[in-house]
Design a protein around this motif. Structure first.
Motif, PDB file in Angstrom:
ATOM      1  N   GLU A   1       0.708  -1.415  -0.141  1.00 23.53           N
ATOM      2  CA  GLU A   1       0.074   0.140   0.028  1.00 23.53           C
ATOM      3  C   GLU A   1       0.975   0.995   0.012  1.00 23.53           C
ATOM      4  N   LYS A   2       1.764   0.855   0.692  1.00 22.59           N
ATOM      5  CA  LYS A   2       2.776   2.288   0.605  1.00 22.59           C
ATOM      6  C   LYS A   2       3.267   3.251  -0.560  1.00 22.59           C
ATOM      7  N   GLN A   3       3.281   1.754  -1.607  1.00 24.03           N
ATOM      8  CA  GLN A   3       4.426   2.826  -2.594  1.00 24.03           C
ATOM      9  C   GLN A   3       3.713   3.775  -3.667  1.00 24.03           C
ATOM     10  N   ARG A   4       2.110   3.285  -3.889  1.00 20.48           N
ATOM     11  CA  ARG A   4       1.011   4.186  -4.220  1.00 20.48           C
ATOM     12  C   ARG A   4       2.285   5.514  -4.630  1.00 20.48           C
ATOM     13  N   LYS A   5       2.477   6.050  -3.118  1.00 22.57           N
ATOM     14  CA  LYS A   5       3.313   6.938  -3.253  1.00 22.57           C
ATOM     15  C   LYS A   5       4.583   7.272  -3.965  1.00 22.57           C
ATOM     16  N   PRO A   6       5.597   6.289  -3.372  1.00 19.33           N
ATOM     17  CA  PRO A   6       6.748   6.875  -4.412  1.00 19.33           C
ATOM     18  C   PRO A   6       6.259   6.884  -5.604  1.00 19.33           C
ATOM     19  N   ILE A   7       5.577   5.715  -6.466  1.00 13.48           N
ATOM     20  CA  ILE A   7       5.030   5.769  -7.555  1.00 13.48           C
ATOM     21  C   ILE A   7       4.272   6.792  -8.343  1.00 13.48           C
TER      22      ILE A   7
END
Length: 195
Positions: A131-137
């Protein structure tokens, strides 16, 4: 998708050419398992382009991490890529895809950027995993003009990772997280207007 089905046969070049007679100026998605496994993908790409249509490659990115291979596809007429990217964390790939793919994904992104091929990132999100990969992407996409969009989707509980329904996220959950992570740069209201 039905790769384990032994009765499946790849479409022939002749069949593809015949099907393309019915379309003009249409985006033709090259996918189906992993299209880069076909040795004649550059030929297919060229045929799609010469038919007056738009070839769009849907890929896991492994083969396009080879610059010369991707350059050959672009020279054949590749116009767009849909790249499966689950984030910038190798543990996510180990769980979702069964192997550590982060370096390969980074190399694929670097090659796409060098060749300036418009790209849509397709991101499978699993609750309590990436879930926390949304922002880096999202941040990566903002900084790189070749990225034209991001398609966030929830994982399928039937996928090879063996994750269950409890790992799926609803559309509303996805929207709420995106709104929170972008600090309102992308808001729920925009999603409502888009629909």
């Amino acid at each position: 998708v039905n790769a384990p089905n032994k009765n499946y046969k790849e479409p022939t070049i002749a069949w593809i050419k015949n099907q393309l007679k019915h379309f003009k100026n249409v985006k033709i998605g090259l996918f189906g398992g992993e299209p880069t496994l076909r040795k004649d993908l550059a030929d297919i790409t060229k045929i799609v382009k010469e038919s007056g249509n738009i070839p769009a490659l849907h890929t896991n990115g492994i083969k396009i991490s080879n610059y010369d291979y991707l350059k050959k596809l672009k020279e054949a007429g590749l116009v767009e890529i849909h790249l499966q990217l689950d984030g910038f964390d190798d543990n996510t790939y180990q769980i979702l895809r069964g192997e550590r793919l982060l370096n390969i994904k980074r190399k694929a992104l670097e090659n796409i950027k060098k060749l300036n091929i418009p790209t849509i990132l397709q991101v499978a999100i699993s609750k309590n995993l990436n879930e926390k990969q949304r922002k880096p992407i999202f941040d990566y996409s903002i900084k790189n003009d070749f990225v034209k969009g991001i398609l966030y989707k929830s994982i399928s509980y039937q996928g090879v990772a063996g994750l269950s329904l409890k790992n799926q996220l609803t559309v509303d959950e996805q929207i709420n997280i995106i709104e929170r992570e972008t600090r309102g740069r992308i808001s729920k209201q925009e999603f409502i207007q888009f629909q």
